[in-house]
Scaffold this active site. Structure first.
Site, PDB file in Angstrom:
ATOM      1  N   CYS A 139      11.159  36.441   0.242  1.00 45.54           N
ATOM      2  CA  CYS A 139      11.861  35.718   1.082  1.00 45.54           C
ATOM      3  C   CYS A 139      11.928  33.813   1.527  1.00 45.54           C
ATOM      4  CB  CYS A 139      10.693  36.300   2.830  1.00 45.54           C
ATOM      5  SG  CYS A 139      11.484  37.861   2.760  1.00 45.54           S
ATOM      6  N   GLY A 178      13.699  36.036  13.728  1.00 49.00           N
ATOM      7  CA  GLY A 178      15.370  36.983  14.372  1.00 49.00           C
ATOM      8  C   GLY A 178      14.913  38.604  14.786  1.00 49.00           C
ATOM      9  N   CYS A 196      20.960  26.564   9.658  1.00 48.54           N
ATOM     10  CA  CYS A 196      20.256  26.776   7.702  1.00 48.54           C
ATOM     11  C   CYS A 196      20.963  25.735   7.915  1.00 48.54           C
ATOM     12  CB  CYS A 196      19.774  27.634   7.513  1.00 48.54           C
ATOM     13  SG  CYS A 196      19.257  29.416   8.059  1.00 48.54           S
ATOM     14  N   LYS A 255       2.273  22.719   4.979  1.00 46.99           N
ATOM     15  CA  LYS A 255       1.518  23.121   6.332  1.00 46.99           C
ATOM     16  C   LYS A 255       1.094  21.646   6.600  1.00 46.99           C
ATOM     17  CE  LYS A 255      -0.296  28.069   6.332  1.00 46.99           C
ATOM     18  NZ  LYS A 255       0.020  28.820   4.457  1.00 46.99           N
TER      19      LYS A 255
END
Lengths: 400, 139
Positions: free
Chosen positions: A217, A118, A81, A17
């Site tokens: 993920c 998505g 990607c 971040k």
């Protein structure tokens, strides 16, 4: 025409971040560090290729204004990607075409907190007429009604399809792949997440799209990566130290997906990866058995499994056995994603295709510190973006 | 296209490749007359052989579940959990949800036989009802 292409300098920022910095700051940091790593300046660059998917466009020129405007051609590229790999390959093609001696590629993304990628579509408001829209004449959103558009769901189906075809791939197997990558990440100070998870923790975490739980993920995060490439001829004119640290690009390949029966309903991430791998091995004159490490596109745990097979790291249909043999662990016979992979290092989309090359270069140069794969001489970096595009680079340690 | 009814109330399919007014509900595809490749959307040319002639074919309404996922986290407005899958309908791959089955890995398995079914998405102010399709376990 120049025969050989080398990576002269390369850098990735810390992934994670970066609330106080924008994409221009991050890309500029990576560019200036890559130039310094290669012992060159913007004055030496003949071409710049840059990628950033989620920003406002024109990232290459925006970065030039921070690091040096020299009037060289800029190619802003976009390839899902595979954007970072496409930027690198664009600079490489310019050198191969004889238009450039040295080129710069950069990829950057800010994705921290973006959430699910998505899917969606605006739901019908009560009372409105059902009116057809789009190529399927849909009278309402189809995501969630006719299958899923979400990335975790799409790639879950990719892995489950492999399991259906060859057997042995269940929830626990996919979770174990994630366990490996999170374990690897503990040695990577630049990873967005470097926490080790137990198998139970992974399996009992929040389910996103079965069999992918949250830690299975890829992590949305901010980051940038940049590389300086040079022709073999030009490299000879540089210092011995630069020649020693340079990494040879033995293969640089980009493919798209050839038509397959089912590709209109579920993206086929296999065929274009297999094609790219075959071409890359031919270009490099090395086989998968000669790779000392592999960074492959584990956007989800379910994707990593199929790419063991697609990249020829195992016999066709043998990915489950390959994993269960322990081969892809960092102390195994074929270390895969020793960086922690996209699941823990993170996946700032456009940076990924250069960051995975940085990881391989780091090992080939013997500079990977605690996570060094000892004696690494040859490595492969793979990315795939849906649509689809697949980039593969094979890299070799300098003999100098 | 598919909708020929002129009187209200009317039923419209969620997507134009779902046919409701020509016998039992079924899916259709554009088939390339040269190579047989099938597409649910319109194509300027065949992605497989570049041919430009297409004919409309009916897709088998029964098939085998080749892969699936159980989506537990989705975009706002999408009800979860739901099962998304790819069904091999006699050689043509179809994307769809599974319905009338518990959305868990004990009840949903690759290789299971499924068949097409339809359900209502609701009725708008004009009295038009939208119909979607899904697949359910076949006996």
């Amino acid at each position: 025409m120049s025969d050989e292409i080398w990576i002269l300098g390369i850098n990735m920022t810390k992934f994670g971040k970066h609330f106080d910095r924008d994409v221009i700051d991050l890309a500029s940091e990576a560019v200036m560090a890559a130039l310094a790593d290669g012992g060159v300046t913007m004055a030496d660059m003949d071409v710049l290729a840059a990628g950033n998917l989620m920003g406002s466009g024109g990232i290459g020129q925006q970065v030039q204004k921070q690091v040096g405007q020299t009037g060289i051609p800029v190619y802003n590229v976009s390839n899902a990607c595979a954007t970072g790999a496409t930027a690198l390959r664009t600079a490489i093609m310019s050198i191969k075409a004889g238009e450039s001696e040295m080129g710069l590629a950069v990829g950057v993304e800010k994705l921290a907190g973006v959430g699910l990628l998505g899917g969606g579509g605006s739901a019908k408001k009560d009372g409105q007429e059902w009116e057809p829209h789009g190529r399927y004449g849909a009278v309402g959103p189809t995501d969630g009604r006719i299958g899923t558009d979400t990335m975790p769901g799409v790639f879950a189906q990719v892995g489950m399809e492999y399991g259906h075809k060859y057997g042995g791939a269940d929830f626990e197997l996919f979770a174990k792949i994630s366990e490996k990558n999170h374990a690897h990440s503990t040695l990577n100070p630049l990873a967005a997440y470097s926490k080790r998870f137990t198998l139970d923790e992974i399996m009992n975490d929040m389910m996103i799209a079965y069999p992918n739980t949250r830690p299975m993920c890829s992590a949305n995060c901010d980051g940038a990566a940049a590389a300086v490439v040079v022709s073999g001829e030009k490299l000879k004119s540089l210092s011995l130290e630069q020649q020693r640290r340079a990494v040879k690009v033995s293969a640089s390949v980009l493919t798209s997906d050839p038509w397959q029966e089912a590709c209109q309903v579920l993206p086929d991430v296999n065929t274009l990866t297999r094609n790219a791998a075959q071409t890359a091995y031919e270009q490099a004159g090395v086989g998968p058995d000669e790779l000392d490490l592999v960074e492959l596109h584990d956007c989800f745990a379910t994707a990593e499994l199929v790419h063991y097979d697609n990249l020829g790291l195992c016999e066709k249909g043998g990915a489950v056995d390959f994993f269960n043999s322990g081969a892809p662990w960092r102390d195994g016979s074929k270390p895969v994603n020793v960086s922690g992979g996209l699941q823990s290092k993170g996946h700032p989309i456009s940076a990924t295709g250069i960051a995975n090359i940085w990881e391989v270069c780091h090992h080939l140069r013997g500079e990977a510190g605690d996570r060094q794969i000892e004696g690494a001489k040859v490595g492969l970096a793979h990315v795939i973006g849906l649509g689809s595009a697949c980039g593969i680079h094979i890299l070799e340690k300098s003999a100098a | 296209m598919t909708g020929t009814a002129t009187s209200s109330p009317e039923r419209v399919p969620l997507v134009d490749y779902l046919v409701l007014d020509d016998g039992p509900p079924h899916l259709i595809a554009h088939e390339c007359t040269s190579c047989g490749a099938r597409y649910f959307d319109r194509r300027n040319a065949c992605a497989s052989c570049f041919g430009t002639d297409f004919t409309t074919v009916e897709i088998a309404t029964e098939g085998t579940l080749r892969t699936f996922t159980i989506v537990a986290f989705a975009a706002p407005g999408v009800e979860v959990p739901f099962v998304s899958g790819v069904i091999d309908c006699d050689g043509t791959s179809v994307r769809g949800n599974l319905t009338n089955v518990e959305p868990d890995s004990d009840h949903v398995q690759t290789g299971m036989k499924v068949r097409l079914t339809t359900y209502s998405l609701g009725t708008d102010d004009q009295g038009t009802e939208a119909i979607s399709f899904a697949f359910e376990p076949a006996p």
